[in-house]
Design a protein around this motif. Structure first.
Motif, short mmCIF file in Angstrom:
data_model
loop_
_atom_site.label_atom_id
_atom_site.label_comp_id
_atom_site.label_asym_id
_atom_site.label_seq_id
_atom_site.Cartn_x
_atom_site.Cartn_y
_atom_site.Cartn_z
N LYS A 126 6.02 8.77 -8.93
CA LYS A 126 7.45 8.55 -9.14
C LYS A 126 8.29 9.26 -8.08
CE LYS A 126 7.43 7.73 -14.13
NZ LYS A 126 7.94 8.17 -15.45
N THR A 127 7.93 10.51 -7.77
CA THR A 127 8.67 11.26 -6.75
C THR A 127 8.55 10.59 -5.39
OG1 THR A 127 8.24 13.31 -7.98
CG2 THR A 127 8.96 13.53 -5.69
N ARG A 128 7.34 10.12 -5.06
CA ARG A 128 7.15 9.45 -3.78
C ARG A 128 7.95 8.15 -3.73
NH1 ARG A 128 2.02 9.55 -3.56
NH2 ARG A 128 1.84 11.25 -2.05
N GLY A 129 8.01 7.43 -4.85
CA GLY A 129 8.79 6.21 -4.89
C GLY A 129 10.26 6.46 -4.63
N ARG A 130 10.82 7.50 -5.27
CA ARG A 130 12.23 7.84 -5.03
C ARG A 130 12.45 8.27 -3.58
NH1 ARG A 130 11.73 10.07 -10.38
NH2 ARG A 130 11.22 12.11 -9.50
N PHE A 131 11.48 9.00 -3.02
CA PHE A 131 11.58 9.45 -1.64
C PHE A 131 11.63 8.26 -0.68
CE2 PHE A 131 9.38 10.90 2.28
CZ PHE A 131 10.24 11.92 2.65
N MET A 132 10.76 7.27 -0.89
CA MET A 132 10.73 6.08 -0.04
C MET A 132 12.03 5.28 -0.19
SD MET A 132 7.89 6.17 1.60
CE MET A 132 6.26 6.95 1.52
N HIS A 133 12.48 5.08 -1.43
CA HIS A 133 13.71 4.33 -1.65
C HIS A 133 14.89 4.98 -0.93
CE1 HIS A 133 11.56 2.10 -4.71
NE2 HIS A 133 12.63 1.34 -4.93
N GLU A 134 14.97 6.29 -0.98
CA GLU A 134 16.10 6.99 -0.36
C GLU A 134 16.08 6.84 1.15
OE1 GLU A 134 19.58 9.10 -0.11
OE2 GLU A 134 18.58 8.22 -1.86
N ILE A 135 14.88 6.85 1.74
CA ILE A 135 14.79 6.69 3.20
C ILE A 135 15.29 5.31 3.61
CG2 ILE A 135 13.14 6.41 5.09
CD1 ILE A 135 11.56 8.73 3.95
N PHE A 136 14.85 4.27 2.91
CA PHE A 136 15.27 2.92 3.28
C PHE A 136 16.76 2.71 3.01
CE2 PHE A 136 10.67 2.04 2.99
CZ PHE A 136 10.50 1.43 4.23
N GLU A 147 14.27 8.09 13.38
CA GLU A 147 15.18 9.23 13.26
C GLU A 147 15.44 9.58 11.80
OE1 GLU A 147 19.89 10.16 14.23
OE2 GLU A 147 18.79 8.68 15.44
N VAL A 148 15.71 8.55 10.97
CA VAL A 148 15.98 8.79 9.54
C VAL A 148 14.74 9.34 8.84
CG1 VAL A 148 16.51 7.65 7.35
CG2 VAL A 148 17.79 7.04 9.41
N ALA A 149 13.58 8.80 9.15
CA ALA A 149 12.35 9.25 8.51
C ALA A 149 12.05 10.70 8.86
CB ALA A 149 11.19 8.35 8.91
N GLU A 150 12.20 11.06 10.14
CA GLU A 150 11.90 12.44 10.55
C GLU A 150 12.85 13.42 9.87
OE1 GLU A 150 9.50 13.71 11.99
OE2 GLU A 150 8.47 12.03 12.93
N ALA A 151 14.10 13.04 9.69
CA ALA A 151 15.05 13.93 9.01
C ALA A 151 14.64 14.15 7.56
CB ALA A 151 16.46 13.34 9.07
N ALA A 152 14.16 13.12 6.90
CA ALA A 152 13.72 13.26 5.51
C ALA A 152 12.42 14.04 5.42
CB ALA A 152 13.56 11.88 4.87
N LEU A 153 11.51 13.84 6.37
CA LEU A 153 10.22 14.53 6.35
C LEU A 153 10.38 16.03 6.60
CD1 LEU A 153 8.12 11.91 8.35
CD2 LEU A 153 7.89 12.45 5.92
N ALA A 154 11.46 16.43 7.21
CA ALA A 154 11.67 17.86 7.49
C ALA A 154 11.81 18.68 6.22
CB ALA A 154 12.92 18.03 8.36
N SER A 155 12.13 18.01 5.09
CA SER A 155 12.27 18.74 3.83
C SER A 155 10.93 18.97 3.12
CB SER A 155 13.20 17.96 2.88
OG SER A 155 12.62 16.69 2.55
N LEU A 156 9.84 18.42 3.67
CA LEU A 156 8.52 18.55 3.04
C LEU A 156 7.72 19.63 3.74
CD1 LEU A 156 7.58 14.75 2.67
CD2 LEU A 156 8.80 16.22 1.03
N GLY A 157 6.65 20.05 3.07
CA GLY A 157 5.73 21.00 3.68
C GLY A 157 4.96 20.34 4.81
N PRO A 158 4.32 21.13 5.68
CA PRO A 158 3.62 20.56 6.86
C PRO A 158 2.54 19.54 6.49
CG PRO A 158 3.86 22.94 7.07
CD PRO A 158 4.28 22.60 5.68
N ALA A 159 1.69 19.89 5.52
CA ALA A 159 0.59 18.98 5.17
C ALA A 159 1.12 17.68 4.55
CB ALA A 159 -0.37 19.67 4.21
N GLU A 160 2.07 17.83 3.64
CA GLU A 160 2.61 16.65 2.98
C GLU A 160 3.43 15.81 3.94
OE1 GLU A 160 3.78 16.05 -1.56
OE2 GLU A 160 5.12 17.41 -0.50
#
Length: 534
Positions: A295-305, A334-347
């Motif tokens: 569920k969390t991953r789904g919300r994360f993907m939706h927000e990026i798009f 650019e949008v994806a990298e900005a969102a990925l910055a909020s995650l830990g390195p491995a994730e």
């Protein structure tokens, strides 16, 4: 001494030799141990059949082909030939024959006793293979789990009609910590067309006094003493019948309410799951995962798009075309990298591969952009996370109802020719097209909500799931005519589901048997009382 004699005689079987030679040695070994004169007839018949089969196999080798082989390979052939042998049952009509369920189907019996009807044995539990997953076997023609279940239930119905006079069935429970559930096949008794009859006096062992009191075979006053015993007896004798609708998911009439379209889809997957979630409002157990949950991953993907398309439109861009594809890729990166910055390195590394792709797999962003660039009709406007809440007229033939429905479309593309395209993002695979109603009903709601938008009417021309677990866009209709048929069938399923909800019908009846494996409410439903139908 006997063990040494046997070892010496069988030692040649460890060498490579011709099949006929192995069989000659084996026949000689068996002949050395003649049965006693008082040997049982059945043992003598079986021994003669085995010797005859081995002799026939040896003669076949000699006549046709007699290659050098290992005895281990020959042993498998001998075993198969022996297993193919069948024997006629003794002709004694007064005897009792103990046979397995498969063999019984070929017999003729006056009375049949089906015993041991417990879950896990009737039907036998089939464990999935870890080497050959269903996704590989199903395209090769391997039967689906629901087909196997239907075959088992059909075979059980045949056994119920096998006896010429009477059929009796029995199950059992165990004391202590061992949990043994009655087989779900027992639910088929009511629909088997059999006439129930009372047991004859003295025909059944009444067992313990308590059970005898309940069945009426023993005077309870004589057998039980004290207020506690009398209270227990009253409770047992007046207990609710198992056929009561409350044991089969009947919860009584429900007050009409606003319905979320995704909740109706949940009802179609399993009515009890809808009941537990939206009526009882039970909370799912929290997921204990090191990474993001589904569920969390789904919300994360939706927000990026959503962020990407908001920025794309804010820059004055319209449809993603072949000419603008490179600019769209750069912005999405650019949008994806900005969102990925909020995650830990491995994730972040894992999700970056999922979104942006790698040398061996196309990223989700690239698939979304290509899907739009391949469409020939230009996009006039793109509606993201568009609310469709409101009251709608839903018709099915002569029937019409006004329902309060709620839903949010992930994306609606308004096209230059006056048509609209509905897209729903799914993290895994898209739902079953013949059961889900989300997109067909969203298409109906969107056409009504957008009537007059930008001074024109809009007609649904395309709708599909962009499932991140697939490699392509999955439409629910290849043509407009097919889409119109899917919308009509979705309306019918919607009204049928609402009728079931308001009637209070919530049986634990999953559309697919494997749903129970991941259901968070499997510990509170009553699958053992309700037959699972497709």
């Amino acid at each position: 001494r006997m063990a040494l004699r046997i070892a010496r005689e069988l030692e040649p079987l460890t060498m490579r030799d011709r099949g006929s030679v192995f069989l000659d040695r084996l026949l000689a070994f068996v002949a050395a141990f003649e049965p006693q004169p008082d040997a049982h007839d059945r043992a003598a018949r079986a021994r003669a059949a085995v010797l005859e089969e081995m002799t026939s196999l040896r003669d076949g080798y000699l006549r046709h082909d007699d290659p050098v082989t290992r005895f281990e390979d020959l042993a498998a052939t001998i075993k198969r030939r022996i297993e193919q042998q069948t024997f006629a049952l003794p002709a004694d009509p007064a005897g009792v024959h103990l046979v397995d369920a498969q063999t019984a189907a070929y017999g003729v019996f006056d009375e049949v006793y089906l015993v041991g009807l417990v879950e896990g044995e009737w039907p036998a539990r089939i464990r999935p293979s870890i080497f050959y997953p269903g996704s590989l076997l199903f395209p090769l023609g391997w039967p689906a789990e629901r087909e196997r279940v239907h075959a088992v239930r059909a075979a059980f119905r045949d056994l119920l009609r096998l006896a010429r006079e009477r059929v009796l069935v029995s199950t059992f429970t165990l004391d202590g910590d061992d949990i043994v559930e009655p087989s779900t096949l027992l639910e088929q008794l009511s629909g088997a067309g059999l006439k129930a009859c009372a047991a004859e006096a003295g025909a059944t062992d009444l067992g313990a006094d308590r059970e005898a009191c309940v069945s009426g075979g023993v005077d309870p006053v004589a057998a039980l003493r004290g207020r506690e015993a009398e209270a227990w007896l009253a409770l047992r004798q007046n207990r609710t019948a198992q056929t009561d609708g409350r044991f089969h998911g009947e919860a009584g009439l429900q007050t009409p309410r606003p319905y979320a379209v995704t909740a109706i889809d949940l009802y179609l997957d399993c009515p009890f799951k809808y009941f537990a979630t939206h009526v009882l409002k039970l909370q799912e157990d929290p997921e204990d995962e090191e990474s993001m949950s589904q569920k969390t991953r789904g919300r994360f993907m939706h927000e990026i798009f959503r962020t990407f398309f908001d920025r794309w439109q804010a820059q004055g861009e319209g449809a993603v075309t072949v000419d603008t594809l490179d600019r769209a890729r750069a912005l999405f990166h650019e949008v994806a990298e900005a969102a990925l910055a909020s995650l830990g390195p491995a994730e972040a590394t894992l999700e970056r591969t999922r979104l942006l792709g790698s040398a061996v797999a196309t990223g989700l962003g690239e698939r979304v952009l290509r899907m739009e660039a391949e469409r020939p009709i230009p996009i006039v406007e793109r509606l993201l996370e568009f609310s469709l809440n409101g009251e709608f007229d839903v018709t099915d033939g002569d029937r019409r109802r006004r329902l309060r429905l709620a839903g949010t479309a992930d994306r609606i593309d308004l096209l230059a020719d006056g048509s609209l395209r509905l897209i729903d993002y799914k993290l895994g695979r898209g739902p079953h097209a013949g059961r889900a109603i989300q997109l067909p009903v969203y298409a109906l709601m969107a056409a009504e909500r957008l009537a007059g938008h930008a001074g024109r009417s809009w007609v649904a021309a395309e709708a599909g799931y962009l499932a991140f677990g697939r490699q392509d866009f999955a439409p629910i209709g290849e043509t407009r005519a097919e889409l119109a048929r899917e919308i009509a069938e979705g309306r019918a399923r919607l009204l049928a589901a609402v009728d079931g909800i308001e009637r209070g019908s919530f049986p634990p009846q999953p559309a697919e048997p494997f749903f129970c494996g991941t259901c968070p409410y499997s510990s509170v439903c009553r699958k053992d009382y309700v037959e699972l139908e497709e």
